[in-house]
Write an enzyme that holds these catalytic residues in place. Structure first.
Site, PDB file in Angstrom:
ATOM      1  N   LYS A   1      54.671  38.614  61.013  1.00 51.73           N
ATOM      2  CA  LYS A   1      54.089  39.110  59.753  1.00 51.73           C
ATOM      3  C   LYS A   1      53.317  37.999  59.048  1.00 51.73           C
ATOM      4  O   LYS A   1      52.179  38.199  58.623  1.00 51.73           O
ATOM      5  CB  LYS A   1      55.228  39.648  58.869  1.00 51.73           C
TER       6      LYS A   1
ATOM      7  N   ASP B   1      64.459  34.361  55.814  1.00 50.46           N
ATOM      8  CA  ASP B   1      64.387  35.825  55.942  1.00 50.46           C
ATOM      9  C   ASP B   1      65.467  36.368  56.873  1.00 50.46           C
ATOM     10  O   ASP B   1      65.680  37.589  56.932  1.00 50.46           O
ATOM     11  CB  ASP B   1      63.007  36.241  56.462  1.00 50.46           C
TER      12      ASP B   1
END
Ligand code: S3P
Length: 428
Positions: A20, A316
């Site tokens: 991403k 994350d």
């Protein structure tokens, strides 16, 4: 969406969707470069589509193909080729879009307003407003609450040396991008090194950028040249399957072409510290980013301590690491992770709440959590708070929990991994 414990181990191979962070940057830097940038293995998740939409609104022609959503052509117009959008730029749920585009907009010669969804409108933007203002930018929070909507009136900028109080790649990248438009060099020094995709990719596009330890510096003036970008598989997406294979006896999987950049590979180090084994196969590199096929097999894990400079390399992955720790034997302590409170949701509170609902022994602390692993988990109603990483982490937890788990708003995985449930099913 309802989930049930698995009776089978995970087996098989998977191509992990594109990273991403790297997909966002490829669209942004391609837009600011001269010529056509070809992006392969792009992540067509909602966050990266927000970035594409923002640049289209600023006059950049970006070709996408519904039959090949991971292939994108960006027809860049150079550093000064953006034009004023005729509407507010909508960054959706994406902090990367909001913060990185703000750095770019600060140096344009037009005004613009940026906003996003309810989550984005709660996330802290003073961390970019303050350094950008020091560079001479005119950037204000419309509601004067330090959050989006942000109004930015492009200005001539000055280079600064910024000692960032947080290890944040979004803050670092925002300032470095503004530095492209400044009248002198810009330096960012972080307390610990955050992901360095901006530094690597800007270099790949011809920018004059250097990095040493926790410091990155950019010299303005150099034009960016279009480049081809082959996006590695996202290690943050691979993390769910790595953890699942470590949790479910008999599992053995191969995850292909995963990014192994050392500023992102903390989860691999944690699995190793907990007694697991991940084997690297087919190592390769492109545009400064390393990749490998990762082979992982079930091994019983034990607790560990996760803190300090390791935190930005797995920030994350902490939701799925907490799930993993709950199923491992012994105590896991996570410290220095206060940044978790200001992600897409307050992940610190939400991990503790949801794991407690599933029967785990977990206590939240000011900057992390303490987990006494090994207590059997049971199904529960899980509130995802529309946070993609919470939904995916608890879908994995449900595989080892007794009974039914019901994840609310489970479709929010579309933010970073639209095919997540299909890929999970393929391995079971
Ligand atoms: C990102 C940086 C990290 C990470 C986010 C993506 C990026 O955020 O959590 O998902 O692409 O630069 P911070 O920079 O706020 O730590």
């Amino acid at each position: 969406m309802k989930f049930f414990p698995t009776e089978k181990p995970l087996h098989g191979q998977l191509d992990i969707p594109g990273d991403k962070s790297i997909s966002h940057r490829a669209v942004m830097f391609g837009s600011l470069a001269n010529g056509t940038t070809e992006i392969t293995h792009f992540l067509p998740g909602a966050d990266c589509l927000s970035t594409i939409n923002c640049f289209r609104k600023m006059g950049i022609d970006i070709e996408t193909d519904p039959d090949h959503p991971d292939h994108v052509l960006v027809h860049g117009k150079g550093l000064h080729g953006l034009c004023a959008p005729d509407t507010v730029l909508d960054c959706g749920n994406s902090g990367t879009t909001t913060r990185l585009i703000s750095g770019i907009l600060a140096g344009q010669d037009f005004p613009c307003t940026l906003t996003g969804d309810a989550s984005i409108q709660k996330r802290p933007m003073n961390r970019i407003i303050e350094p950008l203002t020091r560079m001479g930018a005119c950037i204000t929070s419309e509601r004067d609450n330090g959050c989006a909507p942000l109004q930015i009136i492009g200005q001539p900028l000055h280079g600064i040396t910024y000692h960032s109080p947080v290890a944040s790649a979004q803050v670092k990248s925002c300032i470095l991008l503004a530095g492209l438009y400044a009248d002198s060099d810009t330096r960012v020094i972080e307390p610990s090194l955050s992901r360095n995709h901006t530094e690597l990719m800007l270099r790949h596009f011809g920018a004059s950028i250097t990095s040493k330890g926790t410091e990155a510096a950019i010299q303005p003036g150099a034009e960016l040249h279009a480049a081809s970008v082959k996006v590695p598989g996202d290690i943050s997406s691979a993390a769910y399957f790595l953890a699942a294979a470590c949790m479910i006896p008999g599992s053995e999987i191969l995850l292909r072409h995963v990014g192994t950049n050392p500023t992102r590979d903390g989860i691999l180090r944690v699995i190793q510290d907990m007694g697991g084994t991940v084997t690297y196969r087919k190592l390769s590199a492109s545009g400064g980013e390393s990749t490998a096929d990762l082979e992982v097999r079930y091994t019983p894990l034990h607790g560990t301590v996760i803190e300090g400079d390791l935190i930005p390399t797995l920030i994350d992955e902490l939701p799925i690491i907490a799930v993993l720790a709950a199923t491992a034997e012994g105590q896991t302590i996570i410290r220095n992770a206060e940044e978790l409170k200001v992600k897409e949701s307050n992940r610190l509170d939400i991990i503790v709440d949801n794991l407690t609902r599933m029967g785990a022994d977990i206590t939240g602390t000011d900057d992390g959590m303490i987990i006494q692993g090994g207590k059997p988990l049971h199904g529960a109603v899980i509130d995802s708070h529309l946070d993609h990483r919470i939904a995916m982490s608890f879908a994995i937890a449900s595989l080892v929990a007794e009974g039914e788990t019901d994840i609310e708003n489970a479709e929010c995985v579309n933010i970073s991994y639209p095919g997540f449930y299909k890929d999970l099913k393929a391995l079971l």
